[in-house]
Write an enzyme that holds these catalytic residues in place. Structure first.
Site, PDB file in Angstrom:
ATOM      1  N   GLU A  92      73.031  -6.932 -70.747  1.00  0.00           N
ATOM      2  CA  GLU A  92      72.059  -7.953 -71.008  1.00  0.00           C
ATOM      3  C   GLU A  92      70.444  -7.034 -70.002  1.00  0.00           C
ATOM      4  O   GLU A  92      70.244  -7.765 -69.379  1.00  0.00           O
ATOM      5  CB  GLU A  92      72.075  -9.971 -71.110  1.00  0.00           C
ATOM      6  CG  GLU A  92      72.535  -9.880 -71.757  1.00  0.00           C
ATOM      7  CD  GLU A  92      72.286 -11.806 -72.531  1.00  0.00           C
ATOM      8  OE1 GLU A  92      71.768 -12.225 -71.149  1.00  0.00           O
ATOM      9  OE2 GLU A  92      73.212 -12.725 -72.341  1.00  0.00           O
TER      10      GLU A  92
ATOM     11  N   GLU B 165      79.626 -13.030 -76.040  1.00  0.00           N
ATOM     12  CA  GLU B 165      78.961 -14.776 -75.554  1.00  0.00           C
ATOM     13  C   GLU B 165      78.668 -15.142 -76.830  1.00  0.00           C
ATOM     14  O   GLU B 165      77.960 -14.608 -77.500  1.00  0.00           O
ATOM     15  CB  GLU B 165      77.759 -14.272 -74.945  1.00  0.00           C
ATOM     16  CG  GLU B 165      78.776 -13.898 -72.947  1.00  0.00           C
ATOM     17  CD  GLU B 165      77.499 -13.820 -72.101  1.00  0.00           C
ATOM     18  OE1 GLU B 165      76.350 -14.470 -72.580  1.00  0.00           O
ATOM     19  OE2 GLU B 165      77.406 -13.415 -71.453  1.00  0.00           O
TER      20      GLU B 165
HETATM   21  C1  GCO Z   1      74.077 -13.705 -70.666  1.00  0.00           C
HETATM   22  C2  GCO Z   1      73.944 -15.080 -69.816  1.00  0.00           C
HETATM   23  C3  GCO Z   1      75.804 -15.300 -69.084  1.00  0.00           C
HETATM   24  C4  GCO Z   1      75.070 -16.919 -69.027  1.00  0.00           C
HETATM   25  C5  GCO Z   1      75.312 -17.953 -70.913  1.00  0.00           C
HETATM   26  C6  GCO Z   1      74.090 -18.554 -71.122  1.00  0.00           C
HETATM   27  O1  GCO Z   1      74.945 -13.138 -70.151  1.00  0.00           O
HETATM   28  O2  GCO Z   1      73.410 -14.133 -70.716  1.00  0.00           O
HETATM   29  O3  GCO Z   1      73.154 -15.193 -68.683  1.00  0.00           O
HETATM   30  O4  GCO Z   1      75.836 -15.330 -68.145  1.00  0.00           O
HETATM   31  O5  GCO Z   1      75.595 -18.064 -68.432  1.00  0.00           O
HETATM   32  O6  GCO Z   1      74.037 -16.669 -70.907  1.00  0.00           O
HETATM   33  O7  GCO Z   1      72.834 -18.998 -70.662  1.00  0.00           O
END
Ligand code: GCO
Length: 477
Positions: free
Chosen positions: A202, A384
């Site tokens: 991200e 995710e």
């Molecule tokens: C991501 C993250 C995770 C978060 C999840 C919830 O990779 O986007 O920030 O590390 O824990 O997305 O916010």
């Protein structure tokens, strides 16, 4: 162009169920084979997994030579993280990794996405490698393999080495080259046991939370720097792809992990439509286009020209490097965005404990179909998808996280619909395997399939974990 809602908002996901097996009437006239057959069966070979990241679960922040990261620093700035919490201990995964791998096997997961901590492997971010750090990840990868689980490694999940941050971090082009060196080091060490590699997690969140809102490390509010940071991260991705390639043989696959938001106009005005297109540019095309098409989106570059010096930092040949061939695109879907004529975003659906997250399963279908339409049939993996729920440990030792089960069921159904409509989706990783450090929210939100009692570090499978194991066994729902 962002997709329009594919179903009436809140409309039930359509699905095509295929009956499997010849009906064998049971004694009571029911058909036991159908009772076992899932209504939505995923393709044979579809891979079910879960995801975590180093800083969020490992702890051991000052153990075995680990260097400091920007999150170690950020957590110590008063007021930045809820309750002043840190990742110093987290879920103590660094010491409990073997039991956690056993848990992964017991759940029936076939893929596990974890991240390697850059400062644990290269404590200053450049230069000497910390063998103890590298050996930890070698044990993890081998341990997964020995348990029949395929490792998927994220090389950067936000834990920039502090010493590189002191030299400018992602504002400094040099950091991209240091990242490529680190990536090559890890690929050389693990390339024989890890087939799936994600370079960056991200990059957009680093831009938006780290350099615009300042709610994440390094906690800046600097629009001028923010998109220079976007470019240097993308350059780092391309340089890493090139540096890793010699160590991955013919089967290793590399790609980025992007949180992609389907953008929809909040009303049917032409202004909202136009603002939505630009919003989609900042949220999605700014990352997808250079990596997969070899060019930056011109509408975004034009908009940036009024306030960002990014144009001065994009050097000849950079975009070609960013466009180095990749075989995998990791999609992280959490929420849609609804854009007004003024360019603001509004809430359309119920939100979760994470204020920014609207529950809209159809957005999963829309973003997957959009990728297929605009970027072709690159192999996709969901790395995710999940939500925080108010999970409490019952007196009977159970955690009844029914909200997570219905959330996942609805999103799985939309992923199934996309597969049925031709999307090349090969795996799905729930965020997250276990409760963990949720950045600025500290430990206040619980995103895991597995409950972590932080006082004892006991792991307790939530109801959703048992439900997910059934989904994996049936390869469907
Ligand atoms: C991501 C993250 C995770 C978060 C999840 C919830 O990779 O986007 O920030 O590390 O824990 O997305 O916010």
């Amino acid at each position: 162009m962002p997709g329009t809602p594919s179903a009436a908002p809140g409309g039930a996901a359509t699905s095509t169920s295929v009956a499997t097996g010849a009906p064998n009437a049971g004694e009571d006239g029911t058909d036991p084979s159908l009772a076992a057959a899932p209504a939505l069966r995923f393709p044979d070979g579809f891979v079910w997994g879960a995801a975590t990241s180093a800083y969020q679960i490992e702890g051991a922040a000052h153990v075995d030579g680990r260097g400091q990261s920007v999150w170690d620093t950020f957590c110590r700035i008063p007021g930045r993280v809820r309750n002043g919490e840190t990742g110093d201990v987290a879920a103590d995964h660094y010491h409990r990794w073997a039991d956690d791998l056993d848990l992964i096997r017991e759940l029936g997961l076939k893929s596990y996405r974890f991240s390697v901590s850059w400062p644990r492997v290269v404590p200053t971010g450049a230069g000497p490698v910390n063998r103890k750090g590298l050996d930890f990840y070698k044990r993890l990868a081998d341990g997964l393999r020995n348990r029949g689980v395929t490792p998927m490694v994220t090389l950067y999940h936000w834990d920039t080495p502090q010493e590189l941050q002191d030299l400018g971090g992602w504002e400094n082009r040099d950091t991209a080259y240091r990242f490529a060196e680190y990536a090559a080091t890890v690929a050389q060490a693990l390339g024989d046991v890890v087939p799936n590699w994600l370079t960056l997690n991200e990059p957009k969140t680093i831009v938006q939370n780290g350099y615009l809102s300042g709610t994440h490390a390094p906690g800046k509010q600097d629009p001028g720097a923010a998109y220079v940071v976007a470019h240097h991260q993308l350059l780092a991705h391309g340089l890493a792809v090139q540096a890793m390639r010699p160590h991955l043989g013919t089967t290793g696959r590399i790609g980025p992990a992007l949180n992609l938001h389907p953008c929809y106009p909040a009303d049917d005005s032409p202004q909202a439509q136009a603002r939505t297109v630009l919003h989609d540019g900042y949220e999605n095309r700014l990352y997808l286009d250079p990596i997969l098409k070899g060019s930056y989106p011109q509408d975004v570059l034009d908009d940036l020209a009024s306030y960002s010096p990014i144009h001065k930092y994009i050097l000849d040949g950079d975009v070609q490097v960013i466009n180095s061939p990749v075989e995998l695109l990791a999609v992280q879907y959490y929420t849609p965005l609804y854009v007004t004529a003024e360019g603001d975003t509004v809430t359309r659906y119920p939100t979760t404990e994470a204020f920014w997250q609207q529950i809209y399963p159809e957005g999963m279908y829309d973003i997957l179909m959009r990728i297929k339409k605009d970027y072709g049939d690159i192999a996709l993996t969901i790395t995710e998808n999940g939500l925080p729920t108010p999970d409490t440990l019952g007196r009977d030792g159970r955690v009844r996280d029914t909200g997570r089960i219905s959330f996942l069921r609805d999103h799985f159904a939309e992923a199934h619909r996309a597969i049925t409509d031709g999307v090349n989706l090969e795996s799905y990783h729930v965020w997250s395997l276990m409760d963990n450090f949720e950045w600025a929210e500290g430990y206040d939100q619980r995103w895991g399939l597995v409950y972590v009692d932080y006082a004892t570090q006991r792991r307790i499978r939530k109801d959703s974990a048992d439900w997910y194991s059934d989904v994996i066994r049936a390869n469907g729902l």
